[in-house]
Design a protein around this motif. Structure first.
Motif, mmCIF file in Angstrom:
data_model
loop_
_atom_site.group_PDB
_atom_site.id
_atom_site.type_symbol
_atom_site.label_atom_id
_atom_site.label_comp_id
_atom_site.label_asym_id
_atom_site.label_seq_id
_atom_site.Cartn_x
_atom_site.Cartn_y
_atom_site.Cartn_z
ATOM 1 N N ASN A 147 3.521 13.419 7.820
ATOM 2 C CA ASN A 147 2.962 12.065 7.850
ATOM 3 C C ASN A 147 3.436 11.229 6.661
ATOM 4 O O ASN A 147 2.859 10.186 6.365
ATOM 5 N N SER A 148 4.470 11.686 5.972
ATOM 6 C CA SER A 148 5.002 10.956 4.826
ATOM 7 C C SER A 148 6.532 11.011 4.857
ATOM 8 O O SER A 148 7.123 11.424 5.859
ATOM 9 N N PHE A 149 7.164 10.584 3.776
ATOM 10 C CA PHE A 149 8.621 10.616 3.650
ATOM 11 C C PHE A 149 8.977 11.332 2.358
ATOM 12 O O PHE A 149 8.248 11.265 1.379
ATOM 13 N N ARG A 150 10.103 11.988 2.355
ATOM 14 C CA ARG A 150 10.689 12.510 1.128
ATOM 15 C C ARG A 150 11.831 11.556 0.797
ATOM 16 O O ARG A 150 12.686 11.278 1.644
ATOM 17 N N SER A 162 0.824 -1.231 0.000
ATOM 18 C CA SER A 162 0.000 0.000 0.000
ATOM 19 C C SER A 162 0.851 1.270 0.000
ATOM 20 O O SER A 162 0.529 2.242 0.668
ATOM 21 N N ALA A 163 1.948 1.255 -0.767
ATOM 22 C CA ALA A 163 2.827 2.421 -0.874
ATOM 23 C C ALA A 163 2.423 3.263 -2.078
ATOM 24 O O ALA A 163 2.064 2.737 -3.123
ATOM 25 N N TYR A 164 2.480 4.572 -1.891
ATOM 26 C CA TYR A 164 2.184 5.521 -2.961
ATOM 27 C C TYR A 164 3.353 6.482 -3.081
ATOM 28 O O TYR A 164 3.872 6.955 -2.076
ATOM 29 N N LEU A 165 3.736 6.774 -4.312
ATOM 30 C CA LEU A 165 4.750 7.793 -4.575
ATOM 31 C C LEU A 165 4.091 8.940 -5.329
ATOM 32 O O LEU A 165 3.330 8.713 -6.271
ATOM 33 N N ASP A 177 -1.639 1.948 4.712
ATOM 34 C CA ASP A 177 -2.000 1.058 5.807
ATOM 35 C C ASP A 177 -1.246 1.480 7.062
ATOM 36 O O ASP A 177 -0.011 1.566 7.052
ATOM 37 N N SER A 178 -1.960 1.755 8.148
ATOM 38 C CA SER A 178 -1.316 2.297 9.359
ATOM 39 C C SER A 178 -0.330 1.316 9.987
ATOM 40 O O SER A 178 0.714 1.735 10.500
ATOM 41 N N ASN A 179 -0.615 0.022 9.979
ATOM 42 C CA ASN A 179 0.326 -0.955 10.535
ATOM 43 C C ASN A 179 1.595 -1.046 9.690
ATOM 44 O O ASN A 179 2.702 -1.119 10.226
ATOM 45 N N GLU A 180 1.433 -1.053 8.369
ATOM 46 C CA GLU A 180 2.580 -1.071 7.464
ATOM 47 C C GLU A 180 3.401 0.212 7.633
ATOM 48 O O GLU A 180 4.626 0.173 7.641
ATOM 49 N N ASP A 181 2.725 1.347 7.761
ATOM 50 C CA ASP A 181 3.402 2.630 7.935
ATOM 51 C C ASP A 181 4.224 2.636 9.220
ATOM 52 O O ASP A 181 5.384 3.056 9.221
ATOM 53 N N ARG A 182 3.648 2.135 10.283
ATOM 54 C CA ARG A 182 4.368 2.075 11.560
ATOM 55 C C ARG A 182 5.588 1.169 11.445
ATOM 56 O O ARG A 182 6.683 1.503 11.916
ATOM 57 N N GLY A 183 5.434 0.014 10.790
ATOM 58 C CA GLY A 183 6.557 -0.894 10.593
ATOM 59 C C GLY A 183 7.658 -0.275 9.740
ATOM 60 O O GLY A 183 8.848 -0.441 10.024
ATOM 61 N N PHE A 184 7.264 0.464 8.695
ATOM 62 C CA PHE A 184 8.241 1.125 7.836
ATOM 63 C C PHE A 184 8.981 2.213 8.607
ATOM 64 O O PHE A 184 10.201 2.332 8.514
ATOM 65 N N ARG A 185 8.239 3.013 9.384
ATOM 66 C CA ARG A 185 8.871 4.057 10.200
ATOM 67 C C ARG A 185 9.855 3.451 11.210
ATOM 68 O O ARG A 185 10.947 3.980 11.416
#
Length: 166
Positions: free
Chosen positions: A117-120, A33-36, A139-147
């Motif tokens: 709330n994102s990354f550059r 669920s990644a968006y660029l 996805d909030s769980n995926e986002d937390r894991g990525f962070r």
């Protein structure tokens, strides 16, 4: 979702003397669920031009590969490097884009930064050109894991820089 892989690839170093370097892909983490999005220039995002919106360029998966270098003697360097790749899990042979290999804290700070709330994230293009993109994981769980992973990698490189007086 995590997968463990072991693959040896050949890379060309960009130094004054071109040498072949082998890397072992030690581990790959996948985030869905990644968006660029494109990043608008700051002079276009002022109040007078507020109707401009970033354009969605990609929707798919982020693969974070942990790489280990193998020297000429066949010994593995225990200081890992990382690379972020963007593609689709059902088309692993086709990538949308990727970053350059991150092997120290300076390169980490150049390639990826937390931005609200994102990354550059700085993508490596052909002919030694780079483009800045905005990464959002819906996805909030995926986002937390990525962070957490980005923070762990950054901490790891900071500790190594302190140990090596970088």
């Amino acid at each position: 979702m995590s997968t463990i892989t072991a693959a040896i690839t050949d890379c060309t170093l960009t130094t004054t003397v071109s040498k072949s370097k082998r890397t072992v892909k030690a581990h790959t983490r996948q985030f869905s669920s990644a968006y660029l999005y494109n990043v608008l220039p700051s002079d276009l995002t002022s109040d007078r031009v507020s109707n401009l919106r970033p354009c969605k360029l990609f929707h798919g998966d982020v693969f974070v590969e942990e790489l280990l270098n193998v020297n000429e003697m066949g010994n593995v360097d225990h200081v890992p490097s990382y690379q972020f790749k963007f593609g689709w899990s059902n088309h692993l042979d086709k990538l949308f884009c990727e970053t350059e290999i991150i092997d120290n804290i300076h390169k980490m700070n150049e390639v990826i930064k937390t931005w609200g709330n994102s990354f550059r994230i700085m993508m490596q293009c052909s002919q030694n050109r780079y483009v800045l993109l905005e990464l959002k994981i819906k996805d909030s769980n995926e986002d937390r894991g990525f962070r957490d992973l980005v923070c762990r990698i950054s901490d790891e490189f900071e500790i190594l820089a302190e140990l090596m007086w970088d």
